[in-house]
Design a protein around this motif. Structure first.
Motif, PDB file in Angstrom:
ATOM      1  N   GLY A 146       0.835  -1.196   0.000  1.00 25.40           N
ATOM      2  CA  GLY A 146       0.000   0.000   0.000  1.00 25.40           C
ATOM      3  C   GLY A 146       0.869   1.244   0.000  1.00 25.40           C
ATOM      4  O   GLY A 146       1.975   1.239   0.541  1.00 25.40           O
ATOM      5  N   TYR A 199      -1.651  -0.975  -3.904  1.00 30.11           N
ATOM      6  CA  TYR A 199      -2.854  -0.242  -3.498  1.00 30.11           C
ATOM      7  C   TYR A 199      -2.463   1.218  -3.282  1.00 30.11           C
ATOM      8  O   TYR A 199      -1.719   1.546  -2.353  1.00 30.11           O
ATOM      9  N   ALA A 201      -3.415   4.898  -2.403  1.00 28.73           N
ATOM     10  CA  ALA A 201      -4.353   5.822  -1.766  1.00 28.73           C
ATOM     11  C   ALA A 201      -3.926   7.251  -2.088  1.00 28.73           C
ATOM     12  O   ALA A 201      -2.883   7.716  -1.620  1.00 28.73           O
ATOM     13  N   TRP A 225      -8.924   2.389   4.703  1.00 30.41           N
ATOM     14  CA  TRP A 225      -9.134   1.638   3.462  1.00 30.41           C
ATOM     15  C   TRP A 225      -8.131   0.490   3.339  1.00 30.41           C
ATOM     16  O   TRP A 225      -8.506  -0.652   3.037  1.00 30.41           O
ATOM     17  N   LEU A 226      -6.868   0.780   3.601  1.00 28.39           N
ATOM     18  CA  LEU A 226      -5.838  -0.248   3.478  1.00 28.39           C
ATOM     19  C   LEU A 226      -6.034  -1.358   4.514  1.00 28.39           C
ATOM     20  O   LEU A 226      -5.825  -2.538   4.215  1.00 28.39           O
ATOM     21  N   GLU A 229      -8.832  -3.540   3.285  1.00 30.72           N
ATOM     22  CA  GLU A 229      -8.376  -4.393   2.189  1.00 30.72           C
ATOM     23  C   GLU A 229      -7.310  -5.400   2.634  1.00 30.72           C
ATOM     24  O   GLU A 229      -6.816  -6.177   1.819  1.00 30.72           O
ATOM     25  N   VAL A 231      -4.254  -4.910   3.499  1.00 30.29           N
ATOM     26  CA  VAL A 231      -2.924  -4.612   2.954  1.00 30.29           C
ATOM     27  C   VAL A 231      -2.004  -4.354   4.141  1.00 30.29           C
ATOM     28  O   VAL A 231      -2.137  -3.330   4.821  1.00 30.29           O
ATOM     29  N   VAL A 234       2.620  -0.764   4.212  1.00 29.42           N
ATOM     30  CA  VAL A 234       2.176   0.546   3.740  1.00 29.42           C
ATOM     31  C   VAL A 234       3.340   1.523   3.706  1.00 29.42           C
ATOM     32  O   VAL A 234       4.063   1.689   4.701  1.00 29.42           O
TER      33      VAL A 234
END
Length: 386
Positions: A146, A199, A201, A225-226, A229, A231, A234
């Motif tokens: 992410g 991913y 963002a 959101w991550l 999902e 993920v 990051v």
């Protein structure tokens, strides 16, 4: 008594009461109404852990004249975010004290600003992969990656064949995608990683003034959101001031197994830690050059975890090669190295990943961890999982 004077009296009494109760730490996030580190000085944001707190917050804000702007359910973090416009005459400090006192389960703060940590293009050497010891032929990514950044240009050569999932966390046009594209080009360059799922963002909107800036509210929504999902890894190539809302969101994300890799920032060696790199639940990355010297503008401090190439690094873009500098550039090298390592997949938390980096990095400064290089230069030899 006039309303504003009455509020001032209540605020003074509240400060005295909180000080006697040992609650002065609530001041940490209040800041100043005039600080340039706020996206919107008239907004205040509350994070609530349950429905009861949401109901209490709504009742309190309605009674005191706050205007509700947004309510966002953050299922990935187990929180609800409520964004308000403060009544005229109410300061950020007053709002934080009043709302947190009325709703003890809440965490209330201001919408602090965060900026990318990349310098302009310069000439330099193509040295980064060799310095870290990346395997020829690339490693397979062991996990999705992410990134919280600007938008990315999907036509850039380094992203050919990469699966990209995107989401935008602001209204209106997007900002220039150059910064995010540079970061993504390092994260997913096929010379280092293959089979990458990214991913993205996008938290930076077009301001019209050329200044890339996002707020704590957008960062919290992107983390949610991550987390939703699932993920786990990051990349955060941005930095700004301490914010208690971001602190809570990072803690929640970490508790759910997310590993956050963040740039220490480019504000110079004499400043206090910048965030999110300053949080214990983040891996803080600094930048070095071809001679393993620290980037002169990199933030220093005991929170620094690891170093990676970040000075005069060659980027393959749609318009050809360019050379860029900054702790934003060093951070994705560390994220990519972690994505290639099956031991990171098995790691339960950030502390275990930090210990892994401590064992595998090459010392650059004093023996052990130091405030300039952390545990040293991140190395990629032998980390491929197949």
């Amino acid at each position: 008594m006039p309303v504003q004077s009455s509020r001032a009296v209540r605020f003074a009494l509240l400060i005295a009461a909180l000080a006697l109760a040992g609650c002065a730490a609530l001041l940490d996030d209040a800041g100043s109404q005039d600080t340039p580190d706020l996206v919107n000085p008239r907004q205040v944001i509350a994070l609530l852990p349950d429905a009861q707190g949401v109901a209490q917050m709504r009742a309190e804000t309605e009674a005191e004249g706050y205007r509700e702007l947004r309510v966002t359910r953050l299922a990935g973090l187990g929180l609800t975010m409520m964004t308000y416009r403060m009544p005229d005459g109410v300061t950020g400090e007053e709002a934080i004290f009043a709302l947190e006192t009325a709703v003890p389960s809440s965490s209330v703060g201001l919408n602090h600003a965060y900026r990318p940590q990349q310098a302009g293009a310069v000439r330099g050497l193509d040295y980064a992969d060799g310095l870290m010891g990346w395997t020829e032929g690339a490693c397979r990514a062991q996990m999705a990656i992410g990134m919280i950044d600007t938008a990315i240009d999907p036509l850039t050569p380094s992203l050919a064949g990469v699966r990209v999932e995107t989401r935008q966390f602001f209204d209106g046009p997007a900002a220039d995608p150059q910064h995010g594209t540079d970061v993504a080009s390092i994260l997913a360059d096929p010379a280092r990683l293959r089979d990458v799922t990214l991913y993205s963002a996008n938290v930076f909107g077009g301001s019209g003034g050329g200044d890339l800036v996002t707020g704590a509210e957008a960062l919290v929504r992107a983390l949610d959101w991550l987390a939703t999902e699932e993920v786990r890894l990051v990349n955060l190539a941005l930095a700004g001031p301490y914010n208690k809302l971001l602190d809570l969101a990072v803690a929640r994300a970490s508790a759910r197994g997310l590993i956050l890799v963040a740039a220490v920032g480019n504000d110079g060696p004499a400043v206090e830690p910048m965030y999110p790199a300053g949080f214990d639940n983040a891996i803080a990355v600094t930048a070095v050059d071809v001679d393993r010297r620290v980037y002169r503008n990199a933030v220093r401090g005991p929170h620094v975890d690891v170093a990676a190439p970040g000075v005069d690094v060659r980027i393959r873009g749609a318009g050809g090669a360019r050379f860029v500098t900054g702790t934003s550039i060093a951070t994705p090298f560390v994220t990519a190295r972690l994505a290639a390592d099956p031991d990171v997949v098995a790691a339960r938390n950030t502390d275990e990943v930090r210990a892994l980096l401590a064992r595998t990095s090459a010392e650059l400064g004093a023996s052990g961890r130091d405030p300039t290089f952390g545990f040293g230069l991140a190395k990629a030899e032998g980390v491929c999982g197949g």
